[in-house]
Design a protein around this motif. Structure first.
Motif, PDB file in Angstrom:
ATOM      1  N   GLY A  14       0.780  -1.230   0.000  1.00  9.43           N
ATOM      2  CA  GLY A  14       0.000   0.000   0.000  1.00  9.43           C
ATOM      3  C   GLY A  14       0.809   1.275   0.000  1.00  9.43           C
ATOM      4  N   ALA A  15       2.121   1.198  -0.215  1.00  4.48           N
ATOM      5  CA  ALA A  15       2.959   2.402  -0.196  1.00  4.48           C
ATOM      6  C   ALA A  15       2.848   3.203  -1.477  1.00  4.48           C
ATOM      7  CB  ALA A  15       4.422   2.017   0.023  1.00  4.48           C
ATOM      8  N   VAL A  16       2.158   2.650  -2.480  1.00  4.77           N
ATOM      9  CA  VAL A  16       2.126   3.283  -3.790  1.00  4.77           C
ATOM     10  C   VAL A  16       0.915   4.201  -3.929  1.00  4.77           C
ATOM     11  CG1 VAL A  16       1.969   2.863  -6.272  1.00  4.77           C
ATOM     12  CG2 VAL A  16       3.312   1.338  -4.822  1.00  4.77           C
ATOM     13  N   ASP A  17       1.143   5.428  -4.392  1.00  2.00           N
ATOM     14  CA  ASP A  17       0.044   6.320  -4.750  1.00  2.00           C
ATOM     15  C   ASP A  17      -0.488   5.902  -6.109  1.00  2.00           C
ATOM     16  OD1 ASP A  17       1.935   8.953  -3.338  1.00  2.00           O
ATOM     17  OD2 ASP A  17       0.092   8.129  -2.516  1.00  2.00           O
ATOM     18  N   VAL A  18      -1.784   5.720  -6.209  1.00  2.00           N
ATOM     19  CA  VAL A  18      -2.374   5.307  -7.478  1.00  2.00           C
ATOM     20  C   VAL A  18      -2.332   6.455  -8.479  1.00  2.00           C
ATOM     21  CG1 VAL A  18      -4.501   4.543  -8.588  1.00  2.00           C
ATOM     22  CG2 VAL A  18      -3.864   3.601  -6.363  1.00  2.00           C
ATOM     23  N   TYR A  19      -2.510   7.684  -7.985  1.00  2.00           N
ATOM     24  CA  TYR A  19      -2.605   8.826  -8.888  1.00  2.00           C
ATOM     25  C   TYR A  19      -1.373   9.716  -8.754  1.00  2.00           C
ATOM     26  CZ  TYR A  19      -4.439  12.962 -11.222  1.00  2.00           C
ATOM     27  OH  TYR A  19      -4.622  14.030 -12.076  1.00  2.00           O
ATOM     28  N   LEU A  20      -0.551   9.738  -9.778  1.00  2.00           N
ATOM     29  CA  LEU A  20       0.627  10.606  -9.838  1.00  2.00           C
ATOM     30  C   LEU A  20       0.397  11.619 -10.940  1.00  2.00           C
ATOM     31  CD1 LEU A  20       3.333   7.789  -9.591  1.00  2.00           C
ATOM     32  CD2 LEU A  20       2.644   9.342  -7.757  1.00  2.00           C
ATOM     33  N   ASN A  21       0.587  12.895 -10.652  1.00  2.00           N
ATOM     34  CA  ASN A  21       0.199  13.927 -11.624  1.00  2.00           C
ATOM     35  C   ASN A  21       1.297  14.950 -11.901  1.00  2.00           C
ATOM     36  OD1 ASN A  21       0.183  15.287  -9.204  1.00  2.00           O
ATOM     37  ND2 ASN A  21      -1.955  15.942  -9.305  1.00  2.00           N
ATOM     38  N   GLN A  22       2.533  14.673 -11.471  1.00  3.61           N
ATOM     39  CA  GLN A  22       3.617  15.612 -11.751  1.00  3.61           C
ATOM     40  C   GLN A  22       4.868  14.832 -12.125  1.00  3.61           C
ATOM     41  OE1 GLN A  22       6.725  16.598 -10.199  1.00  3.61           O
ATOM     42  NE2 GLN A  22       6.962  18.369 -11.549  1.00  3.61           N
ATOM     43  N   LEU A  23       5.492  15.262 -13.205  1.00  5.67           N
ATOM     44  CA  LEU A  23       6.711  14.620 -13.689  1.00  5.67           C
ATOM     45  C   LEU A  23       7.777  15.683 -13.921  1.00  5.67           C
ATOM     46  CD1 LEU A  23       8.514  12.420 -15.054  1.00  5.67           C
ATOM     47  CD2 LEU A  23       7.276  12.894 -17.188  1.00  5.67           C
ATOM     48  N   THR A  24       8.953  15.441 -13.365  1.00  4.93           N
ATOM     49  CA  THR A  24      10.133  16.242 -13.676  1.00  4.93           C
ATOM     50  C   THR A  24      11.159  15.323 -14.309  1.00  4.93           C
ATOM     51  OG1 THR A  24       9.789  17.851 -11.898  1.00  4.93           O
ATOM     52  CG2 THR A  24      12.012  17.633 -12.767  1.00  4.93           C
ATOM     53  N   ALA A  25      11.515  15.606 -15.549  1.00  7.25           N
ATOM     54  CA  ALA A  25      12.580  14.870 -16.235  1.00  7.25           C
ATOM     55  C   ALA A  25      13.842  15.699 -16.129  1.00  7.25           C
ATOM     56  CB  ALA A  25      12.213  14.623 -17.690  1.00  7.25           C
ATOM     57  N   ARG A  26      14.896  15.110 -15.584  1.00  4.50           N
ATOM     58  CA  ARG A  26      16.172  15.804 -15.446  1.00  4.50           C
ATOM     59  C   ARG A  26      17.186  15.178 -16.381  1.00  4.50           C
ATOM     60  NH1 ARG A  26      14.412  15.105 -10.106  1.00  4.50           N
ATOM     61  NH2 ARG A  26      13.993  17.035  -8.960  1.00  4.50           N
ATOM     62  N   ASN A  27      17.961  16.019 -17.032  1.00  8.44           N
ATOM     63  CA  ASN A  27      18.926  15.557 -18.024  1.00  8.44           C
ATOM     64  C   ASN A  27      20.314  16.046 -17.631  1.00  8.44           C
ATOM     65  OD1 ASN A  27      19.872  14.398 -20.388  1.00  8.44           O
ATOM     66  ND2 ASN A  27      19.593  16.263 -21.570  1.00  8.44           N
ATOM     67  N   TYR A  28      21.151  15.132 -17.130  1.00  8.47           N
ATOM     68  CA  TYR A  28      22.542  15.457 -16.808  1.00  8.47           C
ATOM     69  C   TYR A  28      23.365  15.004 -18.003  1.00  8.47           C
ATOM     70  CZ  TYR A  28      20.423  15.210 -12.163  1.00  8.47           C
ATOM     71  OH  TYR A  28      19.602  15.364 -11.072  1.00  8.47           O
ATOM     72  N   VAL A  29      23.794  15.950 -18.837  1.00 11.04           N
ATOM     73  CA  VAL A  29      24.405  15.582 -20.106  1.00 11.04           C
ATOM     74  C   VAL A  29      25.882  15.939 -20.130  1.00 11.04           C
ATOM     75  CG1 VAL A  29      22.265  15.717 -21.410  1.00 11.04           C
ATOM     76  CG2 VAL A  29      23.631  17.759 -21.109  1.00 11.04           C
ATOM     77  N   ASN A  30      26.527  15.617 -21.253  1.00 17.16           N
ATOM     78  CA  ASN A  30      27.984  15.751 -21.319  1.00 17.16           C
ATOM     79  C   ASN A  30      28.463  17.193 -21.355  1.00 17.16           C
ATOM     80  OD1 ASN A  30      27.222  16.450 -23.883  1.00 17.16           O
ATOM     81  ND2 ASN A  30      28.172  14.709 -24.902  1.00 17.16           N
ATOM     82  N   GLU A  31      27.551  18.153 -21.393  1.00 18.16           N
ATOM     83  CA  GLU A  31      28.001  19.532 -21.293  1.00 18.16           C
ATOM     84  C   GLU A  31      28.245  19.912 -19.837  1.00 18.16           C
ATOM     85  OE1 GLU A  31      23.500  21.392 -21.732  1.00 18.16           O
ATOM     86  OE2 GLU A  31      24.690  20.784 -23.447  1.00 18.16           O
ATOM     87  N   TYR A  32      27.832  19.058 -18.913  1.00 22.61           N
ATOM     88  CA  TYR A  32      28.141  19.241 -17.501  1.00 22.61           C
ATOM     89  C   TYR A  32      29.102  18.146 -17.085  1.00 22.61           C
ATOM     90  CZ  TYR A  32      23.821  21.865 -17.957  1.00 22.61           C
ATOM     91  OH  TYR A  32      22.863  22.722 -18.376  1.00 22.61           O
ATOM     92  N   PRO A  33      30.140  18.468 -16.317  1.00 26.98           N
ATOM     93  CA  PRO A  33      31.096  17.442 -15.891  1.00 26.98           C
ATOM     94  C   PRO A  33      30.407  16.334 -15.128  1.00 26.98           C
ATOM     95  CG  PRO A  33      31.935  19.638 -15.421  1.00 26.98           C
ATOM     96  CD  PRO A  33      30.519  19.807 -15.867  1.00 26.98           C
TER      97      PRO A  33
END
Length: 341
Positions: free
Chosen positions: A195-214
């Motif tokens: 029961g630890a899971v929320d059935v309804y998730l309504n916000q997403l943050t996609a983070r991109n750590y790419v090769n332009e950052y060390p």
């Protein structure tokens, strides 16, 4: 191999260096790394443009030849550059450092959540397949990224505002994109989490750590704001491994804002635990692990996991799925709660 590391010496480096330290220039002032490379590329072949620090306002431009760096410095230093929005750049030579990799870590790295014994923390390996990972990366790469100092982000459902570490619930961006629907369905099927899971998730943050950052760039210790999100938080790791460290500060040292870097951590009393997050795994923060433990990604380039050394990848993407809270938080951890301060 990770990206090279550069230093800006206290005294000016000699003109034999093909690397330039450029201030008043970077994503935080609206200049993409691609644009910077294009402008400096008129003086010679550019090997790469890298973040000089975490400010987003200083970069390293690395040329193939030292003569190119000399020409660029002579023509651009201290002068308004029309191709970069009229900004006056402050440039000096930089040198590449060759630091030894410190593989010693003061806290062992676990490969399963059960080893950490943090209530409410779960890690599921191979939550998605390699093909699904590829499809998810393709889906977000077709959409625009917003540049921040340390990373690039996309927000769906609601935008997370980093300056106030909260969301504006009155500004709904729309339903979550279709490409995360299989992830949401799979999350709802995780009945083994009691029961630890929320059935309804309504916000997403996609983070991109790419090769332009060390690759050494990580995140500072933080708890996701209690008043912003309720219930469980899910973090899906794509294409690059990393270490996530958890810290629980004692009540006697907790004053709302713990150390934001590893420089002053010796002045606070806390428990440290670390876990290895492989690609395609999903991490669940619920209960105590979500509300009372700070989490962050240490600024390492090489991580020691058990008896193995694992170098950070040139790119890592994470999907963080949450449920936006509509009212004040009433959790059991008031000393960490902004609603109950």
């Amino acid at each position: 191999m990770g990206l090279p590391r550069f230093t800006c010496p206290k005294r000016r480096a000699d003109e034999s260096s093909p690397h330039l330290y450029v201030a008043n220039c970077g994503p935080a002032v609206g200049l993409s790394y691609e644009k910077i490379a294009s402008v400096f590329g008129t003086y010679g072949d550019v090997k790469g443009v890298y973040a000089a620090d975490e400010s987003g306002t200083r970069v390293i431009v690395s040329f193939q030849e030292k003569g190119s760096a000399q020409s660029a410095l002579k023509e651009l230093n201290g002068k308004p550059c029309s191709s970069l929005g009229g900004r006056s750049l402050h440039i000096q030579y930089s040198v590449q450092s060759h630091d030894k990799i410190n593989t010693s870590q003061s806290v062992p790295v676990s490969t399963s959540a059960s080893e950490l014994n943090i209530p409410g923390l779960f890690l599921i390996h191979d939550f998605i397949t390699a093909k699904e990972e590829e499809e998810l990366l393709s889906a977000v790469d077709c959409r625009p990224w917003k540049h921040l100092a340390k990373r690039r982000v996309q927000h769906y459902g609601y935008e997370f505002c980093y300056d106030i570490r909260n969301v504006n619930t009155s500004q709904f961006l729309g339903e979550l994109p279709d490409f995360v629907s299989p992830i949401l369905e799979r999350i709802r099927s995780l009945q083994t989490l009691d029961g630890a899971v929320d059935v309804y998730l309504n916000q997403l943050t996609a983070r991109n750590y790419v090769n332009e950052y060390p690759p050494g760039v990580g995140l500072s210790p933080h708890i996701d704001t209690h008043s912003a999100f309720e219930g469980s938080i899910f973090s899906l790791s794509l294409t690059g491994p990393c270490i996530m460290e958890f810290r629980k500060y004692t009540t006697s040292t907790w004053q709302g804002k713990p150390a934001s870097s590893e420089d002053n951590e010796d002045h606070l009393d806390f428990v440290r635990k670390s876990i290895y997050l492989p690609p395609r795994s999903i991490l669940l923060l619920s209960g105590e692990s979500r509300y009372a433990w700070h989490h962050y990604i240490p600024h390492h380039k090489v991580d020691k996991v058990k008896d193995s050394l694992i170098r950070r990848g040139r790119r890592r993407v994470s999907f963080t799925l949450r449920k936006v809270r509509k009212g004040p938080c009433q959790c059991e951890f008031p000393q960490y709660c902004d609603s109950q301060e």
